[in-house]
Write a protein that holds these residues in place. Structure first.
Motif, PDB file in Angstrom:
ATOM      1  N   CYS A 152       0.835  -1.207   0.000  1.00 18.12           N
ATOM      2  CA  CYS A 152       0.000   0.000   0.000  1.00 18.12           C
ATOM      3  C   CYS A 152       0.873   1.261   0.000  1.00 18.12           C
ATOM      4  O   CYS A 152       0.522   2.263  -0.640  1.00 18.12           O
ATOM      5  N   PHE A 153       1.997   1.211   0.697  1.00 16.58           N
ATOM      6  CA  PHE A 153       2.925   2.346   0.662  1.00 16.58           C
ATOM      7  C   PHE A 153       3.659   2.398  -0.683  1.00 16.58           C
ATOM      8  O   PHE A 153       3.884   3.476  -1.230  1.00 16.58           O
ATOM      9  N   LYS A 154       4.002   1.245  -1.199  1.00 13.17           N
ATOM     10  CA  LYS A 154       4.689   1.186  -2.490  1.00 13.17           C
ATOM     11  C   LYS A 154       3.820   1.804  -3.596  1.00 13.17           C
ATOM     12  O   LYS A 154       4.308   2.500  -4.483  1.00 13.17           O
ATOM     13  N   GLY A 160      -3.804   5.866  -2.614  1.00 17.34           N
ATOM     14  CA  GLY A 160      -3.900   6.942  -1.630  1.00 17.34           C
ATOM     15  C   GLY A 160      -3.129   6.641  -0.353  1.00 17.34           C
ATOM     16  O   GLY A 160      -3.217   5.531   0.180  1.00 17.34           O
ATOM     17  N   ILE A 161      -2.380   7.623   0.129  1.00 19.89           N
ATOM     18  CA  ILE A 161      -1.584   7.445   1.348  1.00 19.89           C
ATOM     19  C   ILE A 161      -2.486   7.222   2.563  1.00 19.89           C
ATOM     20  O   ILE A 161      -2.115   6.529   3.509  1.00 19.89           O
ATOM     21  N   ASP A 162      -3.718   7.778   2.534  1.00 18.33           N
ATOM     22  CA  ASP A 162      -4.638   7.599   3.662  1.00 18.33           C
ATOM     23  C   ASP A 162      -5.015   6.130   3.829  1.00 18.33           C
ATOM     24  O   ASP A 162      -5.141   5.641   4.965  1.00 18.33           O
ATOM     25  N   VAL A 163      -5.176   5.421   2.719  1.00 21.77           N
ATOM     26  CA  VAL A 163      -5.500   3.986   2.781  1.00 21.77           C
ATOM     27  C   VAL A 163      -4.319   3.211   3.365  1.00 21.77           C
ATOM     28  O   VAL A 163      -4.499   2.307   4.197  1.00 21.77           O
ATOM     29  N   ALA A 164      -3.105   3.578   2.939  1.00 23.00           N
ATOM     30  CA  ALA A 164      -1.901   2.910   3.444  1.00 23.00           C
ATOM     31  C   ALA A 164      -1.750   3.125   4.948  1.00 23.00           C
ATOM     32  O   ALA A 164      -1.433   2.187   5.697  1.00 23.00           O
ATOM     33  N   LEU A 165      -1.991   4.343   5.411  1.00 24.43           N
ATOM     34  CA  LEU A 165      -1.853   4.646   6.839  1.00 24.43           C
ATOM     35  C   LEU A 165      -2.911   3.916   7.661  1.00 24.43           C
ATOM     36  O   LEU A 165      -2.618   3.396   8.739  1.00 24.43           O
ATOM     37  N   ALA A 192      11.530   1.066   2.233  1.00 25.93           N
ATOM     38  CA  ALA A 192      11.861   1.248   3.654  1.00 25.93           C
ATOM     39  C   ALA A 192      11.981   2.720   4.025  1.00 25.93           C
ATOM     40  O   ALA A 192      11.501   3.138   5.090  1.00 25.93           O
ATOM     41  N   ASN A 193      12.604   3.515   3.178  1.00 28.99           N
ATOM     42  CA  ASN A 193      12.779   4.933   3.500  1.00 28.99           C
ATOM     43  C   ASN A 193      11.448   5.674   3.575  1.00 28.99           C
ATOM     44  O   ASN A 193      11.279   6.587   4.396  1.00 28.99           O
ATOM     45  N   VAL A 194      10.522   5.289   2.727  1.00 29.73           N
ATOM     46  CA  VAL A 194       9.191   5.911   2.747  1.00 29.73           C
ATOM     47  C   VAL A 194       8.452   5.547   4.031  1.00 29.73           C
ATOM     48  O   VAL A 194       7.796   6.391   4.662  1.00 29.73           O
ATOM     49  N   MET A 195       8.564   4.282   4.455  1.00 27.75           N
ATOM     50  CA  MET A 195       7.799   3.802   5.609  1.00 27.75           C
ATOM     51  C   MET A 195       8.435   4.138   6.950  1.00 27.75           C
ATOM     52  O   MET A 195       7.754   4.124   7.973  1.00 27.75           O
ATOM     53  N   ARG A 196       9.739   4.402   6.948  1.00 31.79           N
ATOM     54  CA  ARG A 196      10.466   4.578   8.210  1.00 31.79           C
ATOM     55  C   ARG A 196       9.769   5.523   9.191  1.00 31.79           C
ATOM     56  O   ARG A 196       9.507   5.147  10.340  1.00 31.79           O
TER      57      ARG A 196
END
Length: 203
Positions: A152-154, A160-165, A192-196
């Motif tokens: 979902c983050f990828k 949408g970032i809201d769904v990933a969060l 990984a850098n995006v999710m960190r």
């Protein structure tokens, strides 16, 4: 009905009771003809789900019907993103399409129904995190919770970032995905850098 036709009808019914769905090519293994398949459909015993795909007409329709249809026609498909989130009870979204992952270079499967959204995945990332669930005798290949959250983050620009969060918060709150698993798939999928910052914020 001739004894031969009756025998073929019974063999088809037996096979469908085991497998849920049937393709004309499956008839060769049980010695039944395509004519019998057509007669059973005309008689209302069978229902044509899609091109070359049949099921029992009185079969209860489950929420997994669409997944079973896709898995039968495209065995290498892996259910992902919104479809996997819905399967794992991790979203309030009701996706209009079935989301599948396929190896890079694959063509979008030709399926009349349900509608398909495909993402292409390269190398090791395609096979990482696949879990198999049996539904009506059909194996459904679905990315596990941790892998799905990472996806979902990828693909946040697609869903949408809201769904990933939301998926990340719910997966951790319901203890369906460990931090270690999330980190591992984040590295495999190169996100990984995006999710960190999000992972550190909920630890």
């Amino acid at each position: 009905m001739s004894p031969q036709h009756h025998s073929q009808t019974q063999r088809i019914l037996d096979l469908l009771s085991q497998r849920g769905l049937l393709r004309p090519s499956d008839l060769d293994a049980i010695g039944a003809s395509r004519v019998t398949l057509a007669r059973m459909t005309d008689a209302g015993l069978l229902e044509k789900v899609d091109r070359g795909l049949y099921r029992l007409a009185d079969q209860d329709h489950s929420e997994n019907d669409s997944l079973i249809t896709v898995a039968t026609k495209v065995p290498q498909a892996v259910f992902c993103l919104l479809t996997a989130l819905q399967f794992h009870d991790l979203t309030t979204q009701l996706p209009r399409e079935i989301w599948i992952a396929m190896p890079r270079g694959s063509h979008v499967p030709k399926i009349d129904y349900p509608p398909i959204k495909m993402v292409q995945v390269t190398g090791d990332a395609y096979a990482a995190g696949i879990e198999i669930f049996q539904r009506d005798g059909v194996p459904l290949r679905i990315y596990g919770v941790a892998r799905t959250v990472v996806d979902c983050f990828k693909h946040r620009n697609k869903i949408g970032i809201d769904v990933a969060l939301e998926a990340l918060r719910d997966a951790r709150a319901q203890k369906k995905a460990s931090a270690d698993d999330l980190w591992r798939y984040a590295k495999i999928c190169r996100v990984a850098n995006v999710m960190r910052p999000y992972l550190e914020a909920i630890e």
